[in-house]
Design an enzyme around this catalytic site. Structure first.
Site, PDB file in Angstrom:
ATOM      1  N   SER A  66      24.231   2.533 -16.966  1.00 49.12           N
ATOM      2  CA  SER A  66      23.608   2.646 -18.287  1.00 49.12           C
ATOM      3  C   SER A  66      22.215   2.012 -18.256  1.00 49.12           C
ATOM      4  CB  SER A  66      24.479   1.949 -19.333  1.00 49.12           C
ATOM      5  OG  SER A  66      25.768   2.526 -19.336  1.00 49.12           O
ATOM      6  N   LYS A 112      26.012 -10.424 -24.784  1.00 52.62           N
ATOM      7  CA  LYS A 112      25.160  -9.472 -24.049  1.00 52.62           C
ATOM      8  C   LYS A 112      24.212  -8.763 -25.008  1.00 52.62           C
ATOM      9  CE  LYS A 112      26.575  -6.997 -19.881  1.00 52.62           C
ATOM     10  NZ  LYS A 112      27.418  -5.895 -19.379  1.00 52.62           N
ATOM     11  N   ARG A 114      31.865   3.243  -7.883  1.00 55.39           N
ATOM     12  CA  ARG A 114      30.709   4.064  -7.516  1.00 55.39           C
ATOM     13  C   ARG A 114      30.283   3.857  -6.074  1.00 55.39           C
ATOM     14  NH1 ARG A 114      27.057   1.617 -11.942  1.00 55.39           N
ATOM     15  NH2 ARG A 114      28.389  -0.091 -11.257  1.00 55.39           N
TER      16      ARG A 114
HETATM   17  N1  COA Z   1      29.317   6.118 -14.015  1.00 56.98           N
HETATM   18  C1  COA Z   1      28.174   5.580 -14.420  1.00 56.98           C
HETATM   19  N2  COA Z   1      28.000   4.274 -14.648  1.00 56.98           N
HETATM   20  C2  COA Z   1      29.036   3.478 -14.459  1.00 56.98           C
HETATM   21  C3  COA Z   1      30.287   3.962 -14.031  1.00 56.98           C
HETATM   22  C4  COA Z   1      30.400   5.352 -13.795  1.00 56.98           C
HETATM   23  N3  COA Z   1      31.526   5.909 -13.375  1.00 56.98           N
HETATM   24  N4  COA Z   1      31.131   2.938 -13.924  1.00 56.98           N
HETATM   25  C5  COA Z   1      30.459   1.844 -14.273  1.00 56.98           C
HETATM   26  N5  COA Z   1      29.191   2.160 -14.591  1.00 56.98           N
HETATM   27  C6  COA Z   1      28.121   1.233 -14.961  1.00 56.98           C
HETATM   28  C7  COA Z   1      28.039   0.974 -16.428  1.00 56.98           C
HETATM   29  O1  COA Z   1      27.178   1.889 -17.057  1.00 56.98           O
HETATM   30  C8  COA Z   1      27.494  -0.421 -16.472  1.00 56.98           C
HETATM   31  O2  COA Z   1      26.105  -0.345 -16.347  1.00 56.98           O
HETATM   32  P1  COA Z   1      25.156  -1.495 -16.938  1.00 56.98           P
HETATM   33  O3  COA Z   1      25.549  -2.774 -16.261  1.00 56.98           O
HETATM   34  O4  COA Z   1      23.837  -0.986 -16.558  1.00 56.98           O
HETATM   35  O5  COA Z   1      25.401  -1.515 -18.425  1.00 56.98           O
HETATM   36  C9  COA Z   1      28.012  -1.077 -15.215  1.00 56.98           C
HETATM   37  O6  COA Z   1      28.379  -0.026 -14.364  1.00 56.98           O
HETATM   38  C10 COA Z   1      29.181  -1.958 -15.485  1.00 56.98           C
HETATM   39  O7  COA Z   1      30.260  -1.186 -15.981  1.00 56.98           O
HETATM   40  P2  COA Z   1      31.109  -1.425 -17.342  1.00 56.98           P
HETATM   41  O8  COA Z   1      32.171  -0.405 -17.345  1.00 56.98           O
HETATM   42  O9  COA Z   1      30.240  -1.489 -18.516  1.00 56.98           O
HETATM   43  O10 COA Z   1      31.830  -2.679 -17.101  1.00 56.98           O
HETATM   44  P3  COA Z   1      31.359  -4.164 -17.201  1.00 56.98           P
HETATM   45  O11 COA Z   1      31.335  -4.584 -15.798  1.00 56.98           O
HETATM   46  O12 COA Z   1      30.200  -4.448 -18.038  1.00 56.98           O
HETATM   47  O13 COA Z   1      32.561  -4.797 -17.993  1.00 56.98           O
HETATM   48  C11 COA Z   1      34.756  -4.893 -18.859  1.00 56.98           C
HETATM   49  C12 COA Z   1      33.846  -4.611 -17.676  1.00 56.98           C
HETATM   50  C13 COA Z   1      34.078  -4.682 -20.176  1.00 56.98           C
HETATM   51  C14 COA Z   1      35.880  -3.918 -18.696  1.00 56.98           C
HETATM   52  C15 COA Z   1      35.235  -6.341 -18.668  1.00 56.98           C
HETATM   53  O14 COA Z   1      34.154  -7.214 -18.763  1.00 56.98           O
HETATM   54  C16 COA Z   1      36.292  -6.731 -19.690  1.00 56.98           C
HETATM   55  O15 COA Z   1      37.432  -6.355 -19.545  1.00 56.98           O
HETATM   56  N6  COA Z   1      35.881  -7.469 -20.742  1.00 56.98           N
HETATM   57  C17 COA Z   1      36.775  -7.945 -21.784  1.00 56.98           C
HETATM   58  C18 COA Z   1      37.027  -9.439 -21.643  1.00 56.98           C
HETATM   59  C19 COA Z   1      38.020  -9.665 -20.548  1.00 56.98           C
HETATM   60  O16 COA Z   1      39.170  -9.260 -20.598  1.00 56.98           O
HETATM   61  N7  COA Z   1      37.560 -10.396 -19.530  1.00 56.98           N
HETATM   62  C20 COA Z   1      38.353 -10.698 -18.363  1.00 56.98           C
HETATM   63  C21 COA Z   1      38.313  -9.545 -17.403  1.00 56.98           C
HETATM   64  S1  COA Z   1      39.182  -9.965 -15.929  1.00 56.98           S
END
Ligand code: COA
Length: 159
Positions: free
Chosen positions: A127, A40, A89
């Site tokens: 974000s 990413k 959310r």
């Molecule tokens: N307030 C504001 N924004 C929020 C929020 C909140 N309460 N909750 C989530 N968001 C936003 C984030 O800012 C992010 O925004 P962006 O896409 O613009 O950057 C988006 O929602 C996604 O949230 P994020 O918490 O970053 O999660 P993700 O969906 O990118 O990833 C992980 C989730 C990192 C936890 C997941 O990919 C993971 O566990 N990765 C590790 C590898 C793994 O185990 N994979 C298998 C998972 S089953």
């Protein structure tokens, strides 16, 4: 009880911080885990994201910040944590979150996901949307902590 709040946090927003603060009142210890996804494109390096998270959580005694590259469940096993915190959310988050919760549970029998409903004023925040508004000189005050706002502005100077 210990819990993990995982995410990308590029960068941490006030929506994330609200979830962290609310969880810190309910659990003995929270680890905010910055997951590194090298495929990413990020605005902030993992180290910068950790520093920002540490700064904005410095007054929360039971909150620590860590990072990991790999499967969340592997970190959980290594650190003997069985609870994952995620914020919801909107209904649109549900499908993806359910998929992740079920997959994590399949990979690690004892892993359970707890969901907190994001507060109304943060339900539209992400974000990316904050970075986009900032990139066009829009006002992001109140959407992210002050240090994060300054860090975003500093980054954008170099673009
Ligand atoms: N307030 C504001 N924004 C929020 C929020 C909140 N309460 N909750 C989530 N968001 C936003 C984030 O800012 C992010 O925004 P962006 O896409 O613009 O950057 C988006 O929602 C996604 O949230 P994020 O918490 O970053 O999660 P993700 O969906 O990118 O990833 C992980 C989730 C990192 C936890 C997941 O990919 C993971 O566990 N990765 C590790 C590898 C793994 O185990 N994979 C298998 C998972 S089953």
């Amino acid at each position: 009880m210990k819990a993990i709040y995982p995410g990308t946090f590029d960068p941490v927003t006030n929506g994330h911080l609200d979830i962290i603060k609310r969880c810190s009142k309910k659990f003995d210890k929270i680890t905010v885990l910055v997951l590194n996804n090298p495929s990413k494109k990020h605005m902030f390096t993992v180290e910068e994201r950790i520093d920002l998270l540490k700064d904005v959580t410095k007054n929360l005694e039971n909150v620590e910040v860590d990072s990991f590259t790999g499967l969340l469940v592997d970190y959980m096993r290594e650190n003997q944590v069985e609870l994952i915190i995620r914020g919801l959310r909107a209904v649109s988050d549900f499908e993806y979150e359910m998929q992740m919760a079920l997959m994590n549970n399949r990979l690690h029998d004892d892993a359970e996901t707890f969901f907190l409903i994001a507060r109304n004023q943060y339900s539209y925040l992400s974000s990316s949307i904050v970075k986009e508004v900032a990139s066009f000189n829009g006002n992001i005050t109140g959407l992210v902590p002050e240090t994060v706002e300054l860090a975003i502005k500093e980054k954008l100077k170099g673009v």
